[in-house]
Design a protein around this motif. Sequence first.
Motif, PDB file in Angstrom:
ATOM      1  N   SER A 168       0.810  -1.221   0.000  1.00 22.33           N
ATOM      2  CA  SER A 168       0.000   0.000   0.000  1.00 22.33           C
ATOM      3  C   SER A 168       0.843   1.270   0.000  1.00 22.33           C
ATOM      4  CB  SER A 168      -0.931   0.023   1.220  1.00 22.33           C
ATOM      5  OG  SER A 168      -0.178   0.023   2.426  1.00 22.33           O
ATOM      6  N   VAL A 169       2.085   1.182   0.427  1.00 21.76           N
ATOM      7  CA  VAL A 169       2.927   2.376   0.523  1.00 21.76           C
ATOM      8  C   VAL A 169       3.736   2.573  -0.748  1.00 21.76           C
ATOM      9  CG1 VAL A 169       4.817   3.485   1.767  1.00 21.76           C
ATOM     10  CG2 VAL A 169       3.034   2.272   3.032  1.00 21.76           C
ATOM     11  N   CYS A 170       4.456   1.553  -1.159  1.00 24.44           N
ATOM     12  CA  CYS A 170       5.338   1.663  -2.326  1.00 24.44           C
ATOM     13  C   CYS A 170       4.570   1.413  -3.622  1.00 24.44           C
ATOM     14  CB  CYS A 170       6.492   0.666  -2.207  1.00 24.44           C
ATOM     15  SG  CYS A 170       7.690   1.090  -0.915  1.00 24.44           S
ATOM     16  N   ILE A 171       4.744   2.322  -4.563  1.00 21.80           N
ATOM     17  CA  ILE A 171       4.117   2.186  -5.873  1.00 21.80           C
ATOM     18  C   ILE A 171       5.018   1.385  -6.808  1.00 21.80           C
ATOM     19  CG2 ILE A 171       3.196   3.432  -7.859  1.00 21.80           C
ATOM     20  CD1 ILE A 171       2.725   5.813  -5.993  1.00 21.80           C
ATOM     21  N   GLU A 172       6.292   1.741  -6.832  1.00 21.90           N
ATOM     22  CA  GLU A 172       7.300   1.058  -7.642  1.00 21.90           C
ATOM     23  C   GLU A 172       8.566   0.874  -6.798  1.00 21.90           C
ATOM     24  OE1 GLU A 172       8.218   2.514 -11.554  1.00 21.90           O
ATOM     25  OE2 GLU A 172       6.260   3.496 -11.729  1.00 21.90           O
ATOM     26  N   PRO A 173       9.339  -0.158  -7.091  1.00 20.70           N
ATOM     27  CA  PRO A 173       9.058  -1.333  -7.918  1.00 20.70           C
ATOM     28  C   PRO A 173       7.953  -2.204  -7.303  1.00 20.70           C
ATOM     29  CG  PRO A 173      11.409  -1.107  -7.490  1.00 20.70           C
ATOM     30  CD  PRO A 173      10.707  -0.194  -6.550  1.00 20.70           C
ATOM     31  N   ARG A 174       7.325  -2.970  -8.123  1.00 15.07           N
ATOM     32  CA  ARG A 174       6.229  -3.804  -7.655  1.00 15.07           C
ATOM     33  C   ARG A 174       6.749  -4.874  -6.693  1.00 15.07           C
ATOM     34  NH1 ARG A 174       3.683  -8.468  -9.670  1.00 15.07           N
ATOM     35  NH2 ARG A 174       1.454  -8.585  -9.184  1.00 15.07           N
ATOM     36  N   ASN A 175       6.088  -4.990  -5.546  1.00 15.02           N
ATOM     37  CA  ASN A 175       6.438  -5.986  -4.516  1.00 15.02           C
ATOM     38  C   ASN A 175       7.863  -5.830  -3.993  1.00 15.02           C
ATOM     39  OD1 ASN A 175       3.901  -7.290  -4.744  1.00 15.02           O
ATOM     40  ND2 ASN A 175       4.645  -8.489  -6.482  1.00 15.02           N
ATOM     41  N   VAL A 176       8.392  -4.600  -4.057  1.00 16.25           N
ATOM     42  CA  VAL A 176       9.776  -4.387  -3.636  1.00 16.25           C
ATOM     43  C   VAL A 176       9.967  -4.616  -2.138  1.00 16.25           C
ATOM     44  CG1 VAL A 176       9.470  -1.901  -3.240  1.00 16.25           C
ATOM     45  CG2 VAL A 176      11.740  -2.808  -3.798  1.00 16.25           C
ATOM     46  N   VAL A 177       8.926  -4.352  -1.345  1.00 17.70           N
ATOM     47  CA  VAL A 177       9.062  -4.513   0.109  1.00 17.70           C
ATOM     48  C   VAL A 177       9.297  -5.983   0.455  1.00 17.70           C
ATOM     49  CG1 VAL A 177       7.965  -4.176   2.346  1.00 17.70           C
ATOM     50  CG2 VAL A 177       7.603  -2.503   0.526  1.00 17.70           C
ATOM     51  N   ALA A 178       8.423  -6.845  -0.069  1.00 20.15           N
ATOM     52  CA  ALA A 178       8.581  -8.271   0.190  1.00 20.15           C
ATOM     53  C   ALA A 178       9.892  -8.789  -0.399  1.00 20.15           C
ATOM     54  CB  ALA A 178       7.402  -9.045  -0.395  1.00 20.15           C
ATOM     55  N   TRP A 179      10.258  -8.281  -1.574  1.00 20.14           N
ATOM     56  CA  TRP A 179      11.501  -8.689  -2.234  1.00 20.14           C
ATOM     57  C   TRP A 179      12.709  -8.403  -1.331  1.00 20.14           C
ATOM     58  CZ3 TRP A 179      11.841 -10.965  -7.111  1.00 20.14           C
ATOM     59  CH2 TRP A 179      13.117 -11.060  -7.660  1.00 20.14           C
ATOM     60  N   ASN A 180      12.765  -7.180  -0.807  1.00 21.77           N
ATOM     61  CA  ASN A 180      13.883  -6.809   0.065  1.00 21.77           C
ATOM     62  C   ASN A 180      13.874  -7.589   1.372  1.00 21.77           C
ATOM     63  OD1 ASN A 180      14.622  -4.854  -1.852  1.00 21.77           O
ATOM     64  ND2 ASN A 180      15.196  -3.404  -0.241  1.00 21.77           N
ATOM     65  N   ILE A 181      12.695  -7.773   1.939  1.00 21.07           N
ATOM     66  CA  ILE A 181      12.615  -8.502   3.212  1.00 21.07           C
ATOM     67  C   ILE A 181      13.124  -9.930   3.044  1.00 21.07           C
ATOM     68  CG2 ILE A 181      11.013  -9.491   4.882  1.00 21.07           C
ATOM     69  CD1 ILE A 181       9.338  -6.984   4.660  1.00 21.07           C
TER      70      ILE A 181
END
Length: 217
Positions: A168-181
């Motif tokens: 809900s926070v990050c627009i781009e890159p897609r799914n970057v939060v989960a990717w980094n985690i």
Amino acid sequence: MLFPPLLCAGLTGLPTMCVGKCTRILGPCLIALGMLSIAANVLLLFPSWTWSYLKEGHITKQAMQVPGVWGGGIIVTLAPAGTSCWIKPWDCFGYFLSDFLCTCMFLSIVLSGLALLGSSACFILSGVGLTNGPLCLYNQTEVPQWDYPFSLSLRAQNYLYDQSLWNSVCIEPRNVVAWNIYFFSVLLVISVVEMVLASLQIINGFFGCLCGLCEGK
């Protein structure tokens, strides 16, 4: 300088440590972990399998510092190099304990110490990257901007425990939060195991200097 056989004999009351066998186990494990660390860090540079963000410089700072490549990767894979010359079976009480063997063991200790430092650096930088969150395009202002919305200065709560914030926070890159985690967590786990194995390799090297490889004991 030759170590007198009595130096090793004085330690026979301790449990026998087969230094050569331990080396043959720890070495390949460190190499495998180093390669996995490199792969995990490289994937951090291509969120959602897209290379354009790397080209534009929109990659999390800690990922761009590639600690998994140089710290948990290259330096760690060099650690077993000091043991490559431990080929000939050495007798713990025999006459083969020489400067050459001890030089190899000393090299192993030094390289393992560097591996310990490298994996520690990877652990620290990966932890910082995981704590601060990814660099992303977010829309909490009138104009979307590239920044670290989950960093200590901006976040209101720990995003790691609130998956509703991940998309809900990050627009781009897609799914970057989960990717980094996921990949920073992988680097954390790998670096912890590397630190343990590098420490064991250092201890193993010290025992090797004192007692030789103890093959067949």
